[in-house]
Structures are given as structure tokens and as C-alpha cells.
Write a protein that holds these residues in place. Sequence first.
Motif, short mmCIF file in Angstrom:
data_model
loop_
_atom_site.label_atom_id
_atom_site.label_comp_id
_atom_site.label_asym_id
_atom_site.label_seq_id
_atom_site.Cartn_x
_atom_site.Cartn_y
_atom_site.Cartn_z
N ALA A 105 19.16 41.48 42.36
CA ALA A 105 20.62 41.30 42.31
C ALA A 105 21.23 42.13 41.19
CB ALA A 105 20.98 39.83 42.16
N THR A 106 20.57 42.15 40.04
CA THR A 106 21.06 42.94 38.92
C THR A 106 21.07 44.43 39.28
OG1 THR A 106 20.32 41.31 37.32
CG2 THR A 106 20.60 43.56 36.50
N ALA A 107 20.02 44.90 39.94
CA ALA A 107 19.97 46.30 40.35
C ALA A 107 21.08 46.63 41.34
CB ALA A 107 18.60 46.62 40.96
N LEU A 108 21.34 45.72 42.27
CA LEU A 108 22.43 45.94 43.24
C LEU A 108 23.78 46.01 42.54
CD1 LEU A 108 21.27 43.58 46.11
CD2 LEU A 108 21.70 46.04 46.34
N VAL A 109 24.05 45.09 41.63
CA VAL A 109 25.33 45.07 40.90
C VAL A 109 25.48 46.35 40.09
CG1 VAL A 109 26.66 43.91 39.10
CG2 VAL A 109 25.53 42.57 40.88
N SER A 110 24.43 46.75 39.42
CA SER A 110 24.48 47.96 38.60
C SER A 110 24.76 49.20 39.44
CB SER A 110 23.16 48.12 37.84
OG SER A 110 23.19 49.27 37.05
N ALA A 111 24.08 49.33 40.56
CA ALA A 111 24.29 50.48 41.44
C ALA A 111 25.70 50.47 42.04
CB ALA A 111 23.24 50.49 42.56
N LEU A 112 26.19 49.30 42.39
CA LEU A 112 27.54 49.19 42.93
C LEU A 112 28.58 49.57 41.87
CD1 LEU A 112 28.90 48.16 45.66
CD2 LEU A 112 29.46 46.13 44.30
N PHE A 138 25.60 34.24 36.19
CA PHE A 138 25.07 35.53 36.63
C PHE A 138 26.09 36.63 36.40
CE2 PHE A 138 24.93 38.86 39.83
CZ PHE A 138 23.64 39.35 39.66
N TRP A 139 27.32 36.41 36.87
CA TRP A 139 28.35 37.45 36.76
C TRP A 139 28.75 37.67 35.30
CZ3 TRP A 139 28.57 40.66 40.49
CH2 TRP A 139 28.29 40.24 41.80
N GLU A 140 28.82 36.62 34.52
CA GLU A 140 29.14 36.79 33.10
C GLU A 140 28.09 37.63 32.39
OE1 GLU A 140 31.88 32.96 31.92
OE2 GLU A 140 29.70 32.65 31.96
N LYS A 141 26.83 37.45 32.73
CA LYS A 141 25.76 38.24 32.12
C LYS A 141 25.87 39.72 32.49
CE LYS A 141 22.21 34.76 31.43
NZ LYS A 141 20.86 34.31 31.82
N ARG A 142 26.58 40.03 33.56
CA ARG A 142 26.77 41.41 33.98
C ARG A 142 28.12 41.97 33.50
NH1 ARG A 142 23.29 38.50 35.36
NH2 ARG A 142 21.28 39.46 35.59
N GLY A 143 28.77 41.26 32.59
CA GLY A 143 29.99 41.76 31.96
C GLY A 143 31.29 41.27 32.55
N PHE A 144 31.24 40.50 33.62
CA PHE A 144 32.47 39.98 34.22
C PHE A 144 33.05 38.87 33.35
CE2 PHE A 144 30.76 42.24 37.72
CZ PHE A 144 31.80 42.51 38.59
N GLN A 145 34.37 38.80 33.33
CA GLN A 145 35.06 37.75 32.58
C GLN A 145 35.89 36.92 33.55
OE1 GLN A 145 37.32 40.10 29.78
NE2 GLN A 145 35.63 40.11 28.32
N ILE A 146 36.03 35.65 33.22
CA ILE A 146 36.84 34.76 34.05
C ILE A 146 38.31 35.12 33.84
CG2 ILE A 146 37.57 32.37 34.42
CD1 ILE A 146 34.69 31.54 33.66
N ALA A 147 39.01 35.36 34.94
CA ALA A 147 40.43 35.69 34.90
C ALA A 147 41.30 34.48 35.24
CB ALA A 147 40.74 36.83 35.87
N THR A 158 36.74 30.44 41.15
CA THR A 158 36.70 31.09 39.85
C THR A 158 36.84 32.59 40.07
OG1 THR A 158 35.26 29.34 39.02
CG2 THR A 158 35.32 31.39 37.75
N HIS A 159 37.96 33.14 39.61
CA HIS A 159 38.25 34.56 39.75
C HIS A 159 37.71 35.28 38.52
CE1 HIS A 159 41.00 33.69 43.08
NE2 HIS A 159 41.35 32.63 42.38
N MET A 160 37.00 36.39 38.77
CA MET A 160 36.37 37.12 37.68
C MET A 160 36.67 38.61 37.81
SD MET A 160 32.74 35.06 37.53
CE MET A 160 32.45 35.40 35.79
N GLN A 161 36.63 39.32 36.69
CA GLN A 161 36.93 40.73 36.71
C GLN A 161 36.05 41.47 35.71
OE1 GLN A 161 41.06 40.56 35.62
NE2 GLN A 161 40.61 40.76 33.44
N LEU A 162 35.87 42.77 35.99
CA LEU A 162 35.18 43.66 35.08
C LEU A 162 35.97 44.96 35.06
CD1 LEU A 162 32.69 44.46 33.33
CD2 LEU A 162 31.64 45.29 35.46
N MET A 163 36.50 45.30 33.90
CA MET A 163 37.22 46.56 33.74
C MET A 163 36.22 47.67 33.52
SD MET A 163 40.28 45.75 34.22
CE MET A 163 41.33 44.31 34.20
N LEU A 164 36.38 48.76 34.25
CA LEU A 164 35.44 49.89 34.13
C LEU A 164 36.01 50.95 33.20
CD1 LEU A 164 34.34 50.25 37.85
CD2 LEU A 164 33.24 48.99 36.01
#
Length: 164
Positions: A105-112, A138-147, A158-164
Motif C-alpha cells: 500500500a505504501t508503494a502504491l501511494v508513493s507511486a501515485l 495509515f494516511w497520516e503516516k504518508r503525510g496526509f492531514q485531516i481537513a 474524515t476528509h484528508m489532504q496532502l499538498m504537493l
Amino acid sequence: MQRHSPTPSWTLQPTTPDTIDEVVTFMNHARQDMFPTLSSQLPDDVARWVQSGYFLTARNETQLIATIGYVPYDHRFPQLDYRTLRTVEVVRLFVLPEHRRGGLATALVSALREHARGEGVECLYLHTHPFLPGAIEFWEKRGFQIADVEEDPVWRTTHMQLML
């Protein structure tokens, strides 16, 4: 249960026109497993999504074992204002149970995430629910924050976001 090994036993591949039907079937089965009563009540949007977005699959030697994708964000949640950002919605992360806990799952999120960054996406948005074990963490560990967290007592979306 498969454990993380230095050499993954899977490969990541983008969905192609030849694999759309297989991917849609896989995602619909995953949805039915996770939300048995809900899946029969909602229209099937997966085929439309796969054609309008970007999707990755993971395969081992014999089968499709995981998916993830993103689609253009449709601004359906009025409390979230992403109109000034190029935003996509991350959808349908699912790993077959016997392939979990091995980094897939981590590899998929990273590639996406890297693909989105290459396409000029500024924000990855997703929503999840507290009743899905480990999802928020899981999502928080990948840098997503709760919005935002909706007050609905059943879903507590729970809505989450990651700014690139």
C-alpha cells in the motif's frame, strides 16, 4: 500473512485499456467486501472513474492483488474549497488481505503521489472513515492531514489532504 521482504513479490503497473474490465471487477469486489450493504445501494461509478483518472495496479505472478487511483476532484463537499488548486481525489486503495503488511500500500501511494506531482497536481484529497481499521493512521503516516471530520454519527467521514 506476507511480510516485507527486500525484493517485492509484486509489480506496479498503470491500468491500460486492456486491463480496465479486470480492474473494475477487482475494485467492485473490494467495495462489496468493505461495504456489503452500501455497495448494493450505490450506482457503479468505478468504470467511469478508471476511464477518467489515473489508476495503478499491483500484480504478483498470478493475479491482480491491489489497486489505487485518482480522479479529478468534483467539489461535492462544500466545506472544502480546492477551487484554486489543481486537486485530485485518491480513490480505491485496496490490497487483498493476504498481501497486506508488506509495504505494498505504501508503494502504491508513493507511486501515485509521484505521478500526480509529475502531472502538476497541487493537492491530493481523499476521504475515509474511522470504522476502517487503521485507515486514518495509515494516511497520516504518508503525510496526509485531516481537513475536516463530518458530524454524521454513522459515517464520521474524515476528509484528508496532502499538498504537493
